[in-house]
Scaffold this active site. Structure first.
Site, mmCIF file in Angstrom:
data_model
loop_
_atom_site.group_PDB
_atom_site.id
_atom_site.type_symbol
_atom_site.label_atom_id
_atom_site.label_comp_id
_atom_site.label_asym_id
_atom_site.label_seq_id
_atom_site.Cartn_x
_atom_site.Cartn_y
_atom_site.Cartn_z
ATOM 1 N N SER A 75 8.475 108.698 52.468
ATOM 2 C CA SER A 75 7.586 107.297 52.112
ATOM 3 C C SER A 75 7.317 107.148 53.263
ATOM 4 O O SER A 75 7.192 107.663 54.562
ATOM 5 C CB SER A 75 8.049 105.727 51.068
ATOM 6 O OG SER A 75 9.365 105.474 52.211
ATOM 7 N N ASP B 272 15.913 111.902 53.418
ATOM 8 C CA ASP B 272 15.636 110.375 53.078
ATOM 9 C C ASP B 272 17.103 109.615 52.207
ATOM 10 O O ASP B 272 18.132 110.877 51.376
ATOM 11 C CB ASP B 272 14.826 110.399 52.459
ATOM 12 C CG ASP B 272 13.834 109.309 52.496
ATOM 13 O OD1 ASP B 272 15.050 107.996 52.884
ATOM 14 O OD2 ASP B 272 13.100 109.181 52.749
ATOM 15 N N ASP C 246 22.164 109.885 54.934
ATOM 16 C CA ASP C 246 21.835 109.268 56.100
ATOM 17 C C ASP C 246 21.895 109.071 57.151
ATOM 18 O O ASP C 246 22.094 110.684 57.889
ATOM 19 C CB ASP C 246 23.129 107.824 55.429
ATOM 20 C CG ASP C 246 22.506 106.347 56.352
ATOM 21 O OD1 ASP C 246 22.462 106.445 56.984
ATOM 22 O OD2 ASP C 246 23.145 105.488 55.522
ATOM 23 N N VAL C 247 20.790 108.579 58.547
ATOM 24 C CA VAL C 247 20.570 109.747 59.779
ATOM 25 C C VAL C 247 21.342 109.480 60.721
ATOM 26 O O VAL C 247 22.061 110.333 61.066
ATOM 27 C CB VAL C 247 19.523 109.377 60.108
ATOM 28 C CG1 VAL C 247 18.047 109.463 59.441
ATOM 29 C CG2 VAL C 247 18.934 107.642 60.326
ATOM 30 N N CYS D 57 11.277 109.492 61.550
ATOM 31 C CA CYS D 57 10.501 108.565 60.765
ATOM 32 C C CYS D 57 11.449 107.471 60.069
ATOM 33 O O CYS D 57 11.241 105.807 60.131
ATOM 34 C CB CYS D 57 9.621 108.333 59.498
ATOM 35 S SG CYS D 57 8.413 109.009 60.860
ATOM 36 N N SER E 228 8.189 101.506 68.123
ATOM 37 C CA SER E 228 7.353 100.004 67.697
ATOM 38 C C SER E 228 7.248 100.293 68.845
ATOM 39 O O SER E 228 7.520 99.165 70.060
ATOM 40 C CB SER E 228 8.171 99.098 66.445
ATOM 41 O OG SER E 228 7.238 97.957 66.490
ATOM 42 N N TYR F 186 14.981 94.342 65.889
ATOM 43 C CA TYR F 186 14.729 95.549 65.814
ATOM 44 C C TYR F 186 13.400 95.595 67.083
ATOM 45 O O TYR F 186 13.732 97.164 67.627
ATOM 46 C CB TYR F 186 13.255 95.170 65.192
ATOM 47 C CG TYR F 186 12.425 95.916 64.518
ATOM 48 C CD1 TYR F 186 12.877 97.081 63.728
ATOM 49 C CD2 TYR F 186 10.786 95.688 65.239
ATOM 50 C CE1 TYR F 186 11.562 97.789 63.281
ATOM 51 C CE2 TYR F 186 10.339 96.781 64.825
ATOM 52 C CZ TYR F 186 10.280 98.055 64.510
ATOM 53 O OH TYR F 186 9.160 98.746 63.597
ATOM 54 N N LYS G 135 14.473 99.602 68.938
ATOM 55 C CA LYS G 135 12.947 100.006 69.369
ATOM 56 C C LYS G 135 13.324 100.061 70.901
ATOM 57 O O LYS G 135 12.291 101.674 71.467
ATOM 58 C CB LYS G 135 11.726 99.732 69.087
ATOM 59 C CG LYS G 135 11.921 99.883 67.269
ATOM 60 C CD LYS G 135 11.714 100.991 66.552
ATOM 61 C CE LYS G 135 11.741 100.428 65.007
ATOM 62 N NZ LYS G 135 11.805 102.421 64.772
ATOM 63 N N THR H 60 2.867 100.973 55.995
ATOM 64 C CA THR H 60 3.932 101.387 54.701
ATOM 65 C C THR H 60 3.627 100.456 53.735
ATOM 66 O O THR H 60 3.507 99.105 53.190
ATOM 67 C CB THR H 60 4.792 100.978 55.521
ATOM 68 O OG1 THR H 60 4.971 99.716 56.124
ATOM 69 C CG2 THR H 60 4.579 101.257 57.583
#
Length: 259
Positions: free
Chosen positions: A15, A36, A59-60, A85, A152, A165, A169, A200
């Site tokens: 997505s 994903d 899962d990353v 991503c 971000s 967050y 980032k 998104t």
């Protein structure tokens, strides 16, 4: 670097930014592996893309899952592109009405956004180092691969409630240059994109008036960013051999307010 005939891994490819990037790379002739979560639409996306597209559920932050995606990519063609991503945007004040935020919240965001990005980067880079260099053009600079990570604007001007967050980032931004320097001898570039407010799936769940209000905060163009614009920047990064070790804001000149 031309991607046609090579393979690429896109995390979060089910997505949003990842989906747009996977479509772009596939249209450019790459074999695409979408990594994903099992609950994502990754399998549907791969089926829709058709030949040269594979979905790997995982899962990353899981080494085995990411290695499975790398193996799937290298079995199809030389792995030359990896785009990170996948991520979460959980928010919450450090000290709220009910007291300090749970430490597990901070750890979760850091683990997915920062450690997950590093996990994919290290395993993809290891595979890229085993590929033969290719020229960007006749007589051009040889390359083995390109890794594009996603940060971000919160890495630079995070808002209240974005401590976790922003830290995650900011870590992605901070590791860009040392990774690029380390991988330079292997002819692998590392570049980070720092998007602003983008269209998104998370944003789509907000009321339209909220989306319009957020878009109006962007100086120009005064709207939300589009996943296709993110993918277009990935495309340019891959094709431009001089882009390396840099974090690029993709934000319409927005500077986030405190809240």
């Amino acid at each position: 670097m031309q991607v046609s005939g090579s393979s690429a891994i896109v995390t979060g490819g089910g997505s949003g930014l990842g989906l747009a990037t996977a479509r772009m790379l596939h249209a450019a002739g790459a074999h695409v592996v979408l990594l994903d979560l099992p609950s994502s639409k990754g399998a549907e996306v791969a089926a829709d893309l058709g030949d040269r597209a594979v979905f790997v559920a995982g899962d990353v932050t899981n080494e085995e899952n990411v290695q499975a995606a790398v193996d799937a990519a290298t079995q199809m063609a030389p792995l030359r592109v990896a785009v990170n991503c996948a991520g979460v945007a959980d928010a919450g004040r450090t000290v709220g009405r009910e007291g300090p935020v749970a430490l597990a919240h901070f750890e979760k965001v850091i683990r997915i956004n920062l450690i997950g990005t590093f996990n994919v980067t290290r395993l993809a880079a290891a595979a890229m180092m085993n590929t033969e260099p290719i020229g960007t053009e006749p007589g051009g600079t040889p390359e083995r691969g390109v890794i594009v990570n996603t940060a971000s604007v919160a890495a630079y001007d995070g808002q209240i409630g974005q401590a976790a967050y922003s830290a995650s980032k900011g870590g992605v931004v901070s590791m860009t240059l040392p990774l690029a320097r380390e991988f330079a001898k292997s002819l692998i570039r590392v570049v980070t994109i720092a998007p602003g407010i983008m269209e998104t799936p998370m944003m789509a769940g907000m009321p339209q008036e909220v989306q319009d209000s957020l878009g109006a905060q962007v100086p120009h163009p005064s709207r939300l960013g589009r996943p296709s614009e993110y993918a277009a920047l990935v495309e340019h990064i891959v094709s431009n051999p001089l882009l390396n070790g840099e974090s690029i804001r993709l934000d319409g000149a927005i500077r986030m307010t405190a809240k």
